[in-house]
Enzyme design. Structure first.
Site, PDB file in Angstrom:
ATOM      1  N   ASP A 102      -9.163  -3.686  -2.285  1.00 42.01           N
ATOM      2  CA  ASP A 102      -9.003  -2.603  -3.255  1.00 42.01           C
ATOM      3  C   ASP A 102      -9.662  -2.931  -4.582  1.00 42.01           C
ATOM      4  O   ASP A 102     -10.244  -2.071  -5.225  1.00 42.01           O
ATOM      5  CB  ASP A 102      -7.502  -2.398  -3.558  1.00 42.01           C
ATOM      6  CG  ASP A 102      -6.827  -1.428  -2.612  1.00 42.01           C
ATOM      7  OD1 ASP A 102      -7.515  -0.837  -1.777  1.00 42.01           O
ATOM      8  OD2 ASP A 102      -5.592  -1.272  -2.738  1.00 42.01           O
ATOM      9  N   GLN A 121       0.822  -1.213   0.000  1.00 41.26           N
ATOM     10  CA  GLN A 121       0.000   0.000   0.000  1.00 41.26           C
ATOM     11  C   GLN A 121       0.861   1.271   0.000  1.00 41.26           C
ATOM     12  O   GLN A 121       0.416   2.310  -0.489  1.00 41.26           O
ATOM     13  CB  GLN A 121      -0.973  -0.010   1.179  1.00 41.26           C
ATOM     14  CG  GLN A 121      -2.005  -1.151   1.090  1.00 41.26           C
ATOM     15  CD  GLN A 121      -2.846  -1.093  -0.181  1.00 41.26           C
ATOM     16  OE1 GLN A 121      -3.326  -0.037  -0.588  1.00 41.26           O
ATOM     17  NE2 GLN A 121      -3.020  -2.229  -0.846  1.00 41.26           N
ATOM     18  N   HIS A 129      -6.908   1.430   6.258  1.00 37.62           N
ATOM     19  CA  HIS A 129      -6.979  -0.036   6.172  1.00 37.62           C
ATOM     20  C   HIS A 129      -6.284  -0.613   7.391  1.00 37.62           C
ATOM     21  O   HIS A 129      -5.162  -0.212   7.697  1.00 37.62           O
ATOM     22  CB  HIS A 129      -6.201  -0.567   4.963  1.00 37.62           C
ATOM     23  CG  HIS A 129      -6.624   0.005   3.652  1.00 37.62           C
ATOM     24  ND1 HIS A 129      -5.912   0.988   2.998  1.00 37.62           N
ATOM     25  CD2 HIS A 129      -7.680  -0.289   2.854  1.00 37.62           C
ATOM     26  CE1 HIS A 129      -6.506   1.265   1.850  1.00 37.62           C
ATOM     27  NE2 HIS A 129      -7.588   0.525   1.734  1.00 37.62           N
ATOM     28  N   HIS A 180     -45.563  30.153  16.126  1.00 36.69           N
ATOM     29  CA  HIS A 180     -45.533  28.690  16.103  1.00 36.69           C
ATOM     30  C   HIS A 180     -46.759  28.134  16.845  1.00 36.69           C
ATOM     31  O   HIS A 180     -47.435  27.225  16.372  1.00 36.69           O
ATOM     32  CB  HIS A 180     -44.292  28.147  16.828  1.00 36.69           C
ATOM     33  CG  HIS A 180     -43.009  28.239  16.066  1.00 36.69           C
ATOM     34  ND1 HIS A 180     -42.466  29.422  15.647  1.00 36.69           N
ATOM     35  CD2 HIS A 180     -42.140  27.271  15.668  1.00 36.69           C
ATOM     36  CE1 HIS A 180     -41.327  29.188  15.032  1.00 36.69           C
ATOM     37  NE2 HIS A 180     -41.103  27.889  15.036  1.00 36.69           N
ATOM     38  N   HIS A 193       1.326   3.443  -3.259  1.00 35.70           N
ATOM     39  CA  HIS A 193       0.317   4.320  -3.855  1.00 35.70           C
ATOM     40  C   HIS A 193       0.870   5.681  -4.250  1.00 35.70           C
ATOM     41  O   HIS A 193       0.439   6.278  -5.231  1.00 35.70           O
ATOM     42  CB  HIS A 193      -0.844   4.534  -2.874  1.00 35.70           C
ATOM     43  CG  HIS A 193      -1.972   3.578  -3.112  1.00 35.70           C
ATOM     44  ND1 HIS A 193      -2.796   3.670  -4.202  1.00 35.70           N
ATOM     45  CD2 HIS A 193      -2.416   2.513  -2.407  1.00 35.70           C
ATOM     46  CE1 HIS A 193      -3.703   2.699  -4.153  1.00 35.70           C
ATOM     47  NE2 HIS A 193      -3.491   1.981  -3.070  1.00 35.70           N
TER      48      HIS A 193
HETATM   49  N1  LIG Z   1      -8.817   6.871   0.548  1.00 34.51           N
HETATM   50  C1  LIG Z   1      -9.168   6.060  -0.401  1.00 34.51           C
HETATM   51  O1  LIG Z   1     -10.217   5.442  -0.331  1.00 34.51           O
HETATM   52  C2  LIG Z   1      -8.298   5.850  -1.588  1.00 34.51           C
HETATM   53  C3  LIG Z   1      -8.608   4.834  -2.479  1.00 34.51           C
HETATM   54  C4  LIG Z   1      -7.836   4.711  -3.634  1.00 34.51           C
HETATM   55  C5  LIG Z   1      -6.806   5.592  -3.889  1.00 34.51           C
HETATM   56  N2  LIG Z   1      -6.535   6.564  -2.991  1.00 34.51           N
HETATM   57  C6  LIG Z   1      -5.483   7.534  -3.231  1.00 34.51           C
HETATM   58  O2  LIG Z   1      -5.766   8.221  -4.419  1.00 34.51           O
HETATM   59  C7  LIG Z   1      -4.579   8.861  -4.822  1.00 34.51           C
HETATM   60  C8  LIG Z   1      -4.453   8.883  -6.320  1.00 34.51           C
HETATM   61  O3  LIG Z   1      -3.525   9.890  -6.565  1.00 34.51           O
HETATM   62  P1  LIG Z   1      -2.911  10.207  -7.976  1.00 34.51           P
HETATM   63  O4  LIG Z   1      -2.059  11.401  -7.787  1.00 34.51           O
HETATM   64  O5  LIG Z   1      -2.283   9.000  -8.529  1.00 34.51           O
HETATM   65  O6  LIG Z   1      -4.137  10.501  -8.912  1.00 34.51           O
HETATM   66  P2  LIG Z   1      -5.329  11.581  -8.842  1.00 34.51           P
HETATM   67  O7  LIG Z   1      -6.161  11.254 -10.016  1.00 34.51           O
HETATM   68  O8  LIG Z   1      -5.948  11.633  -7.511  1.00 34.51           O
HETATM   69  O9  LIG Z   1      -4.633  12.978  -9.081  1.00 34.51           O
HETATM   70  C9  LIG Z   1      -4.130  13.330 -10.330  1.00 34.51           C
HETATM   71  C10 LIG Z   1      -4.369  14.794 -10.520  1.00 34.51           C
HETATM   72  O10 LIG Z   1      -3.697  15.531  -9.503  1.00 34.51           O
HETATM   73  C11 LIG Z   1      -3.502  16.831  -9.959  1.00 34.51           C
HETATM   74  N3  LIG Z   1      -2.206  17.342  -9.492  1.00 34.51           N
HETATM   75  C12 LIG Z   1      -1.016  16.741  -9.589  1.00 34.51           C
HETATM   76  N4  LIG Z   1      -0.067  17.539  -9.082  1.00 34.51           N
HETATM   77  C13 LIG Z   1      -0.661  18.669  -8.678  1.00 34.51           C
HETATM   78  C14 LIG Z   1      -0.215  19.881  -8.067  1.00 34.51           C
HETATM   79  N5  LIG Z   1       1.070  20.069  -7.763  1.00 34.51           N
HETATM   80  N6  LIG Z   1      -1.123  20.815  -7.773  1.00 34.51           N
HETATM   81  C15 LIG Z   1      -2.426  20.637  -8.042  1.00 34.51           C
HETATM   82  N7  LIG Z   1      -2.893  19.513  -8.632  1.00 34.51           N
HETATM   83  C16 LIG Z   1      -2.035  18.545  -8.932  1.00 34.51           C
HETATM   84  C17 LIG Z   1      -3.571  16.785 -11.462  1.00 34.51           C
HETATM   85  O11 LIG Z   1      -4.636  17.577 -11.878  1.00 34.51           O
HETATM   86  C18 LIG Z   1      -3.858  15.341 -11.804  1.00 34.51           C
HETATM   87  O12 LIG Z   1      -4.877  15.241 -12.776  1.00 34.51           O
HETATM   88  C19 LIG Z   1      -3.437   8.158  -4.115  1.00 34.51           C
HETATM   89  O13 LIG Z   1      -2.923   9.031  -3.125  1.00 34.51           O
HETATM   90  C20 LIG Z   1      -4.113   6.984  -3.485  1.00 34.51           C
HETATM   91  O14 LIG Z   1      -3.496   6.582  -2.291  1.00 34.51           O
HETATM   92  C21 LIG Z   1      -7.271   6.702  -1.877  1.00 34.51           C
HETATM   93 ZN   LIG Z   2      -4.431   0.246  -2.346  1.00 33.09          ZN
END
Ligand SMILES: NC(=O)c1ccc[n+]([C@@H]2O[C@H](COP(=O)([O-])OP(=O)(O)OC[C@H]3O[C@@H](n4cnc5c(N)ncnc54)[C@H](O)[C@@H]3O)[C@@H](O)[C@H]2O)c1
Ligand SMILES: [Zn+2]
Length: 441
Positions: free
Chosen positions: A352, A250, A319, A412, A253
């Site tokens: 997941d 995890q 988790h 009221h 991520h």
């Molecule tokens: N809590 C939950 O249930 C859960 C479940 C699955 C995934 N997640 C999390 O989701 C996240 C996915 O993240 P990701 O980054 O891969 O994808 P994401 O789709 O969440 O983010 C991508 C977007 O972030 C934006 N971005 C990137 N850098 C930036 C900046 N400096 N300033 C502003 N915007 C910016 C861009 O617009 C880009 O499109 C991971 O952190 C993962 O752990 C959480």
């Molecule tokens: Zn995960």
């Protein structure tokens, strides 16, 4: 006292990161609100290098994307969606509308009504999170949401075929290729080309989670679901390899995914630390997992099971994987977490991707006040009431009138009194708000 064999960044530094994210997001949302599509377009170009003709896919674009998904991939997506649908439908069935007579002539009820329109964010910055499409879109569909908008960032400059397929199969009515703050901002606030929704759901990185938090109030949100967190509670029944695998599994991520081992075994703690170093040499995604582990990884050695429980309750991780000689004891006693994974046979990755529970789960201790996304989050529970006898109208009206006057609400009280006059035949002078028995005498 718990002993930390490894610690993550101090709380003050984590708070600084959060403050910076808050500020960035505020600026971006203000831009989208003021300039609509133009701002969305600029942000998409800036963060994702993507400036399409339109952000919404047409039917033929959806078809074209889906044609690139192999039969095997499609079958895997359908298998996962079947499990998720099955569990969501059972959960939906557990929520019933009620109507009862609380006293003769007084009928009270509630109805569970689906939110009319939702925006489902599907993350795709680092990994194309196909599974998030099932979790949000399909669950909204089971709940009966009428208009489901789904949005994911482009991957390598174009819509990701498997994400589009999962959104479409899950029941999305509109599919957008937009990421980050621009996606959730556009869906919540609306632009010239994107019709706003009533509620935002789905996980995302720190920017996405913070944007949803700031938009809450303008629209509903499911919960605060930011960067993944994981916690393993383990004792001598397991070994360092399985614990290390589950922590790094995890931590990969992103750069900010906390992974914590809570144990009562010094042997297991030391073995896990050594295994993590070994696995980081060979895990292909070690680049991010290594940073997360260095900045946010922790190994906490406790005196016994009670202390392990207390420490995990304090962390309230998204988790929590429990691999001990008393997993059910943890299930019975834990109160704050996103989801539990009990026993060595299951794991967070199953949750997941495939097993059927929802993977959108609370982070940053939100498990203290909410569970994860589920069909119930898409349903609003609304009450209604009806009085069906003159006696009940009079009796409730008398109490009501006095209780209104106790607070000084004469207007009221009149709402009650007019009914006591009409349905009880009692003469209550208008605007006196006096208890009418006396008034009538
Ligand atoms: N809590 C939950 O249930 C859960 C479940 C699955 C995934 N997640 C999390 O989701 C996240 C996915 O993240 P990701 O980054 O891969 O994808 P994401 O789709 O969440 O983010 C991508 C977007 O972030 C934006 N971005 C990137 N850098 C930036 C900046 N400096 N300033 C502003 N915007 C910016 C861009 O617009 C880009 O499109 C991971 O952190 C993962 O752990 C959480
Ligand atoms: Zn995960």
């Amino acid at each position: 006292m718990a002993e930390y064999l490894k610690r993550g960044k101090p709380a003050a530094e984590r708070a600084e990161d959060d403050a910076r994210t808050r500020e960035t997001v505020e600026g971006l949302l203000a831009g989208i609100e003021a300039r609509g599509d133009a701002a969305v377009r600029e942000l998409s170009a800036k963060f994702d290098g993507y400036e399409p003709r339109a952000f919404r896919l047409t039917a033929s674009e959806i078809e074209a994307a889906m044609s690139q998904v192999s039969a095997r991939e499609m079958e895997d997506i359908r298998f996962a969606q079947t499990q998720i649908r099955r569990f969501a439908e059972a959960q939906r069935a557990s929520m019933t509308d009620i109507e009862i007579e609380t006293m003769p002539g007084v009928i009270l009820g509630h109805k569970n009504i689906p939110v009319n329109s939702v925006g489902c964010y599907v993350p795709g910055g680092k990994f194309p999170m196909v599974a998030s499409a099932h979790m949000s879109v399909l669950t909204a569909k089971v709940a009966g949401v009428k208009r489901i908008v789904a949005s994911a960032p482009p991957v390598n400059g174009k819509p990701h075929p498997a994400i589009v397929a999962a959104m479409h199969e899950g029941g999305a009515d509109e599919i957008l290729v937009l990421g980050g703050v621009q996606a959730v901002g556009a869906m919540a606030l609306g632009t010239e080309s994107i019709r706003p929704v009533d509620m935002l759901v789905g996980p995302g990185n720190a920017f996405v989670a913070e944007a949803k938090r700031q938009l809450f109030g303008r629209v509903g949100i499911d919960l605060f679901a930011g960067p993944t967190e994981t916690c393993v509670i383990a004792d001598d029944t397991v070994d360092g390899e399985i614990c290390a695998t589950d922590l790094l599994g995890q931590a990969e991520h992103g750069y900010n995914s906390p992974a914590v081992l809570i144990t009562n075994s010094r042997r297991l703690a030391e073995e896990t630390l050594a295994e993590i170093d070994r696995l980081l040499q060979i895990l292909p995604t070690a680049e991010t997992a290594r940073v997360s582990w260095a900045d946010y990884g922790e190994v906490i050695l406790c005196d016994g099971y009670d202390e392990m429980l207390a420490v995990s309750e304090e962390i309230a991780s998204e988790h929590i994987q429990v691999m001990t000689d008393r997993d059910d004891w943890f299930l019975d006693n834990m109160t704050s977490y996103g989801a539990l994974f009990l026993g060595p046979r299951t794991n967070v990755a199953n949750g997941d991707k495939v097993i059927g529970t929802n993977h959108t789960l609370p982070t940053k201790k939100a498990g203290r006040y909410t569970g994860g996304l589920w069909v119930g989050k898409f349903l609003k529970t609304h009450s209604y009431q009806r009085i069906v006898s003159d006696e009940a109208a009079t009796l409730v009206g008398e109490y009501g009138s006095r209780l209104c006057m106790l607070e000084g609400f004469v207007g009221h009280a009149e709402q009650c009194n007019i009914r006591v006059r009409r349905y009880g035949g009692l003469n209550v002078p208008y605007g006196k708000g006096a208890p009418y028995r006396e008034a009538a005498e």
